[in-house]
Write an enzyme that holds these catalytic residues in place. Structure first.
Site, short mmCIF file in Angstrom:
data_model
loop_
_atom_site.label_atom_id
_atom_site.label_comp_id
_atom_site.label_asym_id
_atom_site.label_seq_id
_atom_site.Cartn_x
_atom_site.Cartn_y
_atom_site.Cartn_z
CG ASN A 130 -0.78 -0.30 2.46
OD1 ASN A 130 -0.35 -1.39 2.80
ND2 ASN A 130 -0.98 0.66 3.33
CG ASP A 131 -0.11 4.04 2.86
OD1 ASP A 131 -1.03 3.49 2.27
OD2 ASP A 131 -0.20 4.46 4.03
CD GLN A 147 2.89 0.90 5.66
OE1 GLN A 147 2.08 0.40 6.43
NE2 GLN A 147 4.12 1.19 6.04
CD1 TRP A 155 -2.30 -3.17 4.87
CD2 TRP A 155 -3.04 -4.23 6.69
NE1 TRP A 155 -1.85 -2.47 5.96
CE2 TRP A 155 -2.30 -3.10 7.10
CE3 TRP A 155 -3.59 -5.05 7.67
CZ2 TRP A 155 -2.10 -2.77 8.43
CZ3 TRP A 155 -3.39 -4.72 9.00
CH2 TRP A 155 -2.65 -3.59 9.37
CG PHE A 187 0.96 1.32 10.52
CD1 PHE A 187 1.16 -0.04 10.35
CD2 PHE A 187 -0.31 1.76 10.85
CE1 PHE A 187 0.12 -0.95 10.52
CE2 PHE A 187 -1.37 0.86 11.03
CZ PHE A 187 -1.16 -0.50 10.86
CB SER A 188 2.59 5.36 6.29
OG SER A 188 2.14 4.42 5.34
CG ASP A 257 0.09 7.44 8.36
OD1 ASP A 257 0.58 6.38 8.78
OD2 ASP A 257 -1.09 7.53 7.94
CD GLU A 301 -5.65 6.11 6.86
OE1 GLU A 301 -5.71 5.13 7.60
OE2 GLU A 301 -5.86 6.03 5.64
C1 FRU Z 1 -3.11 4.40 4.76
C2 FRU Z 1 -2.72 3.65 6.01
C3 FRU Z 1 -1.84 4.50 6.92
C4 FRU Z 1 -1.12 3.47 7.71
C5 FRU Z 1 -0.90 2.38 6.70
C6 FRU Z 1 -0.91 1.00 7.26
O1 FRU Z 1 -3.38 3.56 3.69
O2 FRU Z 1 -3.88 3.22 6.69
O3 FRU Z 1 -2.57 5.41 7.71
O4 FRU Z 1 0.08 3.94 8.24
O5 FRU Z 1 -1.91 2.52 5.73
O6 FRU Z 1 -0.53 0.08 6.30
#
Ligand code: FRU
Length: 547
Positions: A130-131, A147, A155, A187-188, A257, A301
């Site tokens: 993801n991010d 991520q 996930w 996390f991010s 984040d 986020e």
């Molecule tokens: C956004 C998010 C962030 C978090 C991450 C977890 O997509 O929810 O807020 O850090 O993904 O994977």
């Protein structure tokens, strides 16, 4: 799988006697680069624990295949050569004996050539992404951390994956940069180069790259730092982490984040952190001690905050603040407080989420990469990064607005193969027949409506552009061109195997979507609308970034 039998010969299986949960374990003396693990979605997720020479190292959850594997994932163990890895598993342990080490991953021969592998977007070899995180340029390399769940295409188990590029389009995937630990999943967050040695990690002339990330535990999310002296290849976590624990202040688990940058006028670090209902600003002189300064409500986020010149004029700048959805405010920033002046606005929609921009660019561009929430049917990987784009602020009839266009480096991927002008839609549709079987393509077009109704472009039944002049929408989202009397619309359409990105009117608005052709559709590439004219139609072939 004959060689597999040999590889397993090096593996001993032990059974822990007397445990009610029958966790079994195997030991492997590492002498290869990868550990290959079979995954089956028929299995529930169960805990797998890795010990290195008897010391606890990592704990993840995985659906270890007991019978046939749906696909294989891997763990890069090259840094563990010569050591003994003990792997224990709480679930159905039949799969333990199938785990094997090798210098290639399962499926290596076909890597990046898989049927639904995007050809000009970054995807990970295996697992979920993801991010984008820690986007930074240093010493000739663009770093894309992200991520990553290396163990499944959904996930979980958040790691920071890592890839580097010299040109923003060709990426090389490296081993994971951050692994889950006792504080939680990784996390991010973001990354900076600590040129002034404010945190004290620099070595001689080598500045530390410092990652600032959220560790997400079961009860709270805290902010942590880790440093690298080898260009992001390996990170050492700060022993006194976390550097911010604000759960009690916000009475919320949602504090995450961190986006950190150096604020030149004030000579201090700034962190923008999403906390409960918006973005907080913190400041620091050393990346370890942080002071809360202010808060802007209305974001969720993945914060961003950066300064951009309006129309390229360095004497007229605005600060842009956005969250994961990309809706943004324009305002001013004094190093401690962001004062919103205008907004919110929307410059991009669709599959994009959690976009971040590069720190320490070698030029003055503000370059963004967004997560594409796009899956790839039947593939052992999921999610992708959308094209890197340059963000600019341009004056429009409504005031300054963000424009978003693919970076110039992407041009090297596209070769013009057709260029037509002034066509009827029937003629254009006919000419495009030769591209029906092409899986990647870029189409740049400008249409002119002759009736104030709606018009657009479909790809095998999927609506790519649907411009409604009555309600002023493109695919349902409000859009009013710079000249509001204009009957024209231009679209630059990037078609990859599983995704489509569209940039309208030179980046005034953009959107992204999963590519979902209707397999029974016979219309193919199809301009539609009442007597429309296709003023321009350019077709480009695409070079794969993986060749
Ligand atoms: C956004 C998010 C962030 C978090 C991450 C977890 O997509 O929810 O807020 O850090 O993904 O994977």
């Amino acid at each position: 799988m004959n060689s597999l039998t040999l590889k397993i010969a090096a593996v001993c299986v032990f059974l822990f006697a007397g445990l009610s949960l029958s966790a079994e374990e195997i030991k492997i003396k590492i002498d290869k680069q990868y550990l290959n693990l079979p995954v089956s979605h028929d299995q529930d997720r169960s805990k797998m624990t890795f010990k290195v020479d008897g010391e606890p190292d990592l704990s993840v959850v995985i659906r270890l295949a007991a019978g046939n594997a749906d696909y294989w994932v891997f763990k890069d163990v090259s840094h563990l050569k010569g050591k003994t890895l003990t792997i224990s598993y709480d679930g159905n342990s039949e799969g333990l004996n199938k785990i094997f080490q090798d210098d290639v991953i399962v499926g290596q021969d076909n890597l990046y050539k898989e049927k639904n592998r995007p050809q000009f977007h970054f995807t990970t070899r295996r697992g979920w992404i993801n991010d984008p995180n820690g986007l930074i340029y240093y010493d000739g390399e663009y770093h894309l951390f992200y991520q990553h769940n290396p163990y499944e295409r959904e996930w979980e188990n958040m790691h920071w994956g890592h890839a580097v590029s010299k040109d923003l389009v060709h990426w090389e995937e490296l081993p994971s940069a951050l692994y889950p630990d006792h504080l939680g999943g990784m996390f991010s967050g973001s990354a900076v180069m600590d040129y002034d040695n404010t945190a004290g990690y620099n070595k001689g002339k080598t500045p530390a790259m410092i990652a600032i990330y959220t560790a997400a535990g079961a009860d709270k999310q805290v902010q942590c730092i880790a440093y690298s002296l080898d260009k992001g290849r390996t990170f050492t976590k700060y022993e006194a982490n976390p550097v911010i624990d604000s759960r009690h202040i916000w009475n919320s688990k949602d504090t995450r984040d961190p986006k950190v940058f150096w604020y030149t006028p004030g000579k201090h670090w700034v962190m923008v952190l999403n906390e409960r209902d918006g973005h907080s600003i913190y400041t620091s002189s050393n990346l370890k001690d942080w002071k809360y300064e202010s808060h802007v409500t209305g974001f969720w986020e993945c914060p961003e905050l950066f300064e951009l010149p309006v129309d390229g004029n360095p004497n007229n700048t605005k600060w842009v603040m956005y969250g994961a959805s990309g809706t943004y405010m324009l305002g001013s920033f004094d190093g401690k407080v962001f004062t919103p002046e205008k907004g919110k606005y929307q410059y991009t929609t669709g599959a994009i989420y959690a976009a971040q921009t590069f720190t320490n660019m070698p030029d003055s561009r503000r370059i963004q990469v967004g997560w594409g929430r796009i899956s790839h049917p039947e593939m052992p990987f999921n999610g992708m990064m959308l094209l890197p784009t340059e963000l600019t602020l341009r004056t429009t009839k409504d005031g300054p607005r963000l424009f978003n266009l693919p970076v110039k480096e992407t041009e090297t991927l596209f070769t013009p193969v057709r260029d037509w002008q002034n066509l009827t839609s029937d003629k254009a549709n006919d000419l495009l027949k030769e591209f029906y079987n092409t899986d990647c393509l870029r189409i740049k077009t400008r249409i002119k409506l002759s009736h104030a109704t709606d018009a657009g472009f479909n790809l095998f039944g999927q609506r790519i552009v649907g411009y409604d002049m009555n309600s002023n929408t493109i695919n349902g989202v409000f859009y009013s061109p710079e000249d509001m009397t204009s009957m024209e619309l231009s679209a630059d359409i990037y078609i990859d195997r599983t995704s489509i990105e569209v940039f309208i009117d030179d980046g005034a608005y953009s959107y992204s979507m999963e590519r979902k052709p209707d397999t029974n559709n016979k219309e193919g590439f199809h301009f539609w609308g009442n007597n429309i004219e296709v003023k321009d139609l350019q077709v480009f072939s695409v070079k794969s970034v993986w060749n």
